[in-house]
Every structure is written in C-alpha cells, then in structure tokens.
Enzyme design. Structure first.
Site, short mmCIF file in Angstrom:
data_model
loop_
_atom_site.label_atom_id
_atom_site.label_comp_id
_atom_site.label_asym_id
_atom_site.label_seq_id
_atom_site.Cartn_x
_atom_site.Cartn_y
_atom_site.Cartn_z
N TYR A 1 88.05 -95.16 50.30
CA TYR A 1 87.97 -96.51 49.73
C TYR A 1 89.30 -97.23 49.94
CZ TYR A 1 83.86 -94.73 47.19
OH TYR A 1 82.66 -94.16 46.84
N LEU B 1 73.12 -101.16 39.77
CA LEU B 1 72.69 -102.55 39.61
C LEU B 1 72.04 -103.09 40.88
CD1 LEU B 1 75.80 -103.99 37.74
CD2 LEU B 1 73.81 -102.82 36.78
N PHE C 1 71.64 -107.14 42.97
CA PHE C 1 70.32 -107.76 43.06
C PHE C 1 69.60 -107.76 41.72
CE2 PHE C 1 65.74 -107.65 44.00
CZ PHE C 1 65.62 -108.82 44.72
#
Length: 363
Positions: free
Chosen positions: A92, A240, A244
């Site tokens: 990341y 989640l 959307f």
C-alpha cells in the site's frame, strides 16, 4: 454525466449472532481516560474491535492525495473511539500506509492489533508480481517491522497465494517467525478452502481476509464452512462495496484512471445503472433501522457471524464517525431472512475484479 471525485469518498444464509456489546479497555493518548466503546470479537484467538480500520484509501487508492498529518490524526481518532484493529500492507503505497500506521499507533502500540501483509514483489521492484519465496517473506517482514515501529506483527497475512511456492513452505516460514516472536498470528487473503486447510495443517491460521459485502457474497459458500469448522476468523475488506452501498454513487457516476474502480466491471456505466435497485434496498432498510446506508452495510455483515470483523476504509473523520455508529445495531434472525428474500429478487450485473486482479486470486 457526473464525474466522481475519490477525495473523501467511501471506500472500503447464516445463523445470526447477537449478544450484548462489550466495552473495550482502551485509553486515549493521555493514557488516563477510557476511549470509545466497541464490541470485541475473536479472530482465531486474536482479540480485536468488531469494526477495524482499513488504511489503504489513505494513500490514494481511490484517487486523490492526502496529507500525512491528517491521516495520522484520523487513525488516532479511530483508536480514541474504540477501534483496536488496523489493517495495512507493504504494497500500500508501497510502504506509505505502513509508515503512517506505525507513526499513528506508536503512542499506544500495546493497546492495538496491527495486520499487515506480504506476498507481492515490492522489495524486488515488482509490486504487481506475486512473490512468497521464503527469503522474500523474511525481507518483507523485517521491512514491515521497521516501518510499523514495532518488534512484532499481530496478524501477518499472505496477501495472495503464490502458486509457485507450496503453501506448506509459506506456513513453515511464518511458523518460524512466530517462534521468533516477530509474528503473533497469521492469516491468508483471498485464499481457497484448499489452501486454507493446507496452511492451517502446518501452522494454525487466525484469520482469512477476502472481499465480502452485500453485493459480493461468494465467501459464504466458498470458505465460510471451512472457517467455521477450523475456528478461523474472517476479515471482510470493501464491506461498503467500494462506496456503492453507501448511496453516494449515482447511476451516471463515472470513474477515471487513478481511481481503483475505473476498470472494475461492477463500476462500468451499464452495471451502475443495472444495480441501482440494490442501493434502493439498502436505503430502505437503513431507514427502517434508523441508521445510514453505510452503517447498514456494516450491520448486515456484523449480524451474520460472531467471528467476522470488517475493515472499512475512509479518509474523512465524519465518515469514520458514521461507520462506528454501526457498532450498536444488529439485525434479528427474522430481519436477516426478510432482507435475504428481498435481496434474492434483485439481479446484479458485473464481476468484482478486472481480469488481471482475478488471475491472482486463489480458486
């Protein structure tokens, strides 16, 4: 057509579990006052807050650039509100997320659990290539320990199963790292039931992480029975639905390169329009429960099994506060059945992953 800016946007049939919520014993930065209250759950013996924080969006995964000090403050805000489970990975950034998480959590390192991951060739300059060779695992772990400012990793995942390295070899290396005290628990990400069993036989797993949300329920049939049998916890990412399910994405929303969603089948124009009935269903149920759609998406997950701890991600304090508002609400068994009946009437379009990403997912 409305273009969606990723800056500050949301990211990230089972027997129902319900019990009184437990208080945490966390302290704030001053070390003297109790922090927020969240239920705790056990992931294969690892105690974590029922809602964790995914720290990938902070490095611009969905577009945008974020200030380090603001993200460090956001992570500390989560801790102050009772979150004790933080998810990151060497890839990341790469590295940036681990560095920020390490700085943010240093003042109360012994009060939290950090999950990070190895499995991509970051050290070798190939961050999109799978690499779980034993020598690479050790280099990756040493790097993560340094960036996280710690002498141990609470939960170390293999980020993706590497078909070139037998799972037994990977598990053996992690077992050695655990015996050395550098790793306390370990897990797999996007692993098949077969790989889970092979790994667990060598060195017991605490958790498996996979994408899971109202609109992507494959883990229920593919791996849930295995996890339940072996006593392994489950950590859903993107709970989640990459925003959307929050209702903030419209039928005419468009995504551009630089936002992870731009080439995902579920977020193509035709799919967005086709899948809007699911957004309406989530909104109706959220209103019925007196919560927001984002909260309902988490409540739905938390109500399914006792050994699930989702890790939604966000970059905004207000969104974080909203997410944690899901901690005290659950669906009853009857409500779960009723929701599933309504859900079954909705036809969904689009796969969750692009072809390259799909090619690296263990089947």
């Amino acid at each position: 057509m409305a273009a969606v800016s990723a800056v500050g946007t949301w990211t990230g049939a089972s027997k129902v579990f319900a019990r009184p919520l437990a208080r945490t014993e966390n302290e704030d930065l001053s070390g003297g006052h109790p922090s927020g209250s969240l239920e705790h759950r056990s992931l294969g013996g690892l105690d974590v807050s029922a809602i964790g924080l995914g720290c990938l969006p902070m490095v611009g995964y969905y577009g945008g650039r974020y200030d380090k000090e603001e993200m460090v403050a956001l992570i500390r805000r989560a801790y102050d509100k009772g979150v004790t489970f933080f998810d990151t990975a060497e890839v990341y950034g790469p590295y940036t997320s681990e560095e920020w998480v390490g700085e943010a959590l240093a003042p109360f390192r012994d009060k939290v659990k950090i999950g990070t991951k190895f499995g991509f060739g970051v050290e070798e300059g190939q961050p999109t290539a799978l690499n779980s060779r034993p020598d690479h695992i050790r280099r990756a772990v040493e790097g993560s320990l340094k960036r996280l400012r710690t002498d141990h990793i609470d939960l170390l995942y293999q980020h993706r199963v590497d078909p070139r390295v037998p799972m037994e070899e990977v598990a053996a290396v992690v077992k050695d790292l655990m015996q050395e005290g550098k790793v306390l628990h370990w897990g797999l990400s996007e692993a098949s039931a077969r790989s889970i069993r092979r790994a667990h036989a060598v060195c017991p797993l605490s958790a498996v992480q996979s994408e899971y949300a109202i609109w992507w329920r494959e883990p229920e049939t593919k791996i849930f029975p295995t996890l339940e049998e072996l006593g392994i916890g489950f950590v859903p990412y993107c709970p989640l639905g990459r925003a959307f399910l929050t209702g903030t994405i419209g039928r005419d929303s468009r995504f551009h390169q630089g936002d992870r969603r731009w080439n995902l089948p579920q977020f193509q124009p035709e799919a967005l329009k086709h899948n809007m009935p699911l957004v309406a269903l989530v909104r109706r149920w959220a209103e019925r429960k007196g919560i927001t759609p984002a909260q309902f998406a988490l409540v739905w997950i938390l109500s399914r099994k006792a050994w699930i701890a989702p890790i939604p991600g966000t970059t905004r304090p207000a969104h974080l506060d909203d997410l944690l508002g899901a901690a005290s609400v659950r669906l009853t068994p009857y409500e779960m059945e009723e929701f599933d009946r309504e859900y079954a009437t909705i036809d969904l379009m689009g796969h969750r992953a692009d072809p390259f990403t799909e090619s690296q997912i263990d089947k």
